[in-house]
Design a protein around this motif. Sequence first.
Motif, short mmCIF file in Angstrom:
data_model
loop_
_atom_site.label_atom_id
_atom_site.label_comp_id
_atom_site.label_asym_id
_atom_site.label_seq_id
_atom_site.Cartn_x
_atom_site.Cartn_y
_atom_site.Cartn_z
N GLU A 60 45.68 74.75 50.85
CA GLU A 60 44.36 74.40 51.37
C GLU A 60 43.28 74.63 50.31
O GLU A 60 42.40 73.79 50.12
CB GLU A 60 44.06 75.24 52.62
N ILE A 61 43.35 75.74 49.59
CA ILE A 61 42.39 76.03 48.52
C ILE A 61 42.49 74.97 47.43
O ILE A 61 41.48 74.45 46.96
CB ILE A 61 42.63 77.44 47.95
N LEU A 62 43.72 74.67 47.02
CA LEU A 62 43.94 73.67 45.97
C LEU A 62 43.36 72.32 46.36
O LEU A 62 42.68 71.66 45.57
CB LEU A 62 45.44 73.55 45.68
N PHE A 63 43.61 71.90 47.61
CA PHE A 63 43.13 70.61 48.07
C PHE A 63 41.60 70.57 48.09
O PHE A 63 40.98 69.59 47.66
CB PHE A 63 43.72 70.28 49.44
N LYS A 64 40.96 71.66 48.52
CA LYS A 64 39.49 71.72 48.53
C LYS A 64 38.94 71.65 47.11
O LYS A 64 37.94 70.97 46.86
CB LYS A 64 39.01 72.99 49.23
N GLU A 98 43.24 61.36 39.45
CA GLU A 98 44.21 61.86 38.48
C GLU A 98 43.56 62.83 37.50
O GLU A 98 44.14 63.88 37.17
CB GLU A 98 44.83 60.68 37.74
N GLU A 99 42.38 62.51 37.04
CA GLU A 99 41.65 63.40 36.12
C GLU A 99 41.38 64.75 36.78
O GLU A 99 41.58 65.81 36.18
CB GLU A 99 40.34 62.74 35.67
N ALA A 100 40.92 64.71 38.02
CA ALA A 100 40.63 65.95 38.74
C ALA A 100 41.91 66.77 38.93
O ALA A 100 41.88 68.00 38.77
CB ALA A 100 40.01 65.62 40.11
N LEU A 130 36.35 68.61 42.64
CA LEU A 130 36.40 68.04 41.30
C LEU A 130 36.29 66.51 41.34
O LEU A 130 35.58 65.91 40.52
CB LEU A 130 37.70 68.44 40.60
N TYR A 131 36.98 65.90 42.28
CA TYR A 131 36.93 64.43 42.42
C TYR A 131 35.49 63.99 42.70
O TYR A 131 34.99 63.05 42.08
CB TYR A 131 37.87 64.00 43.56
N ASN A 132 34.83 64.66 43.63
CA ASN A 132 33.46 64.28 44.00
C ASN A 132 32.45 64.58 42.90
O ASN A 132 31.44 63.88 42.79
CB ASN A 132 33.04 64.97 45.29
#
Length: 126
Positions: free
Chosen positions: A112-116, A20-22, A121-123
């Motif tokens: 696709e860009i957004l998901f990457k 959620e933060e990411a 950010l999550y990692n």
Amino acid sequence: VSTHVYSEHSFGEIDLVRLEEAYNTLIKRHLALRTVFENNQQRYLESVPRYVIKYFEHDSLESLLKIRESLSHKLYDPSVYPLFDIVISKYESKYIVHLSFDAIIIDMGSFEILFKQWISLYNSNT
């Protein structure tokens, strides 16, 4: 007629707070995620409330399928923020990320860009 993007991604584990933060970082970064359309005009919202990812634990496949059905064919009002939904379902030992977007704000290449970026950010918040 609305065009819609829906996908699901399954994970063995997920940190909902980090996810959620990411995603909220992405909302601040990308104007398209804060876009609405009023009187045939596109408008970017300067600020929006913190986006809260909905979370459900399912005890049956039927319950999970109800979430899928509600999001996979959703029609958004283009004048109302947000023009997307993100829901996490836990079913058995899997976490399923349901992503629903009105295609008025995103195309498949941008998705696709957004998901990457979201994954990155999550990692990086470990």
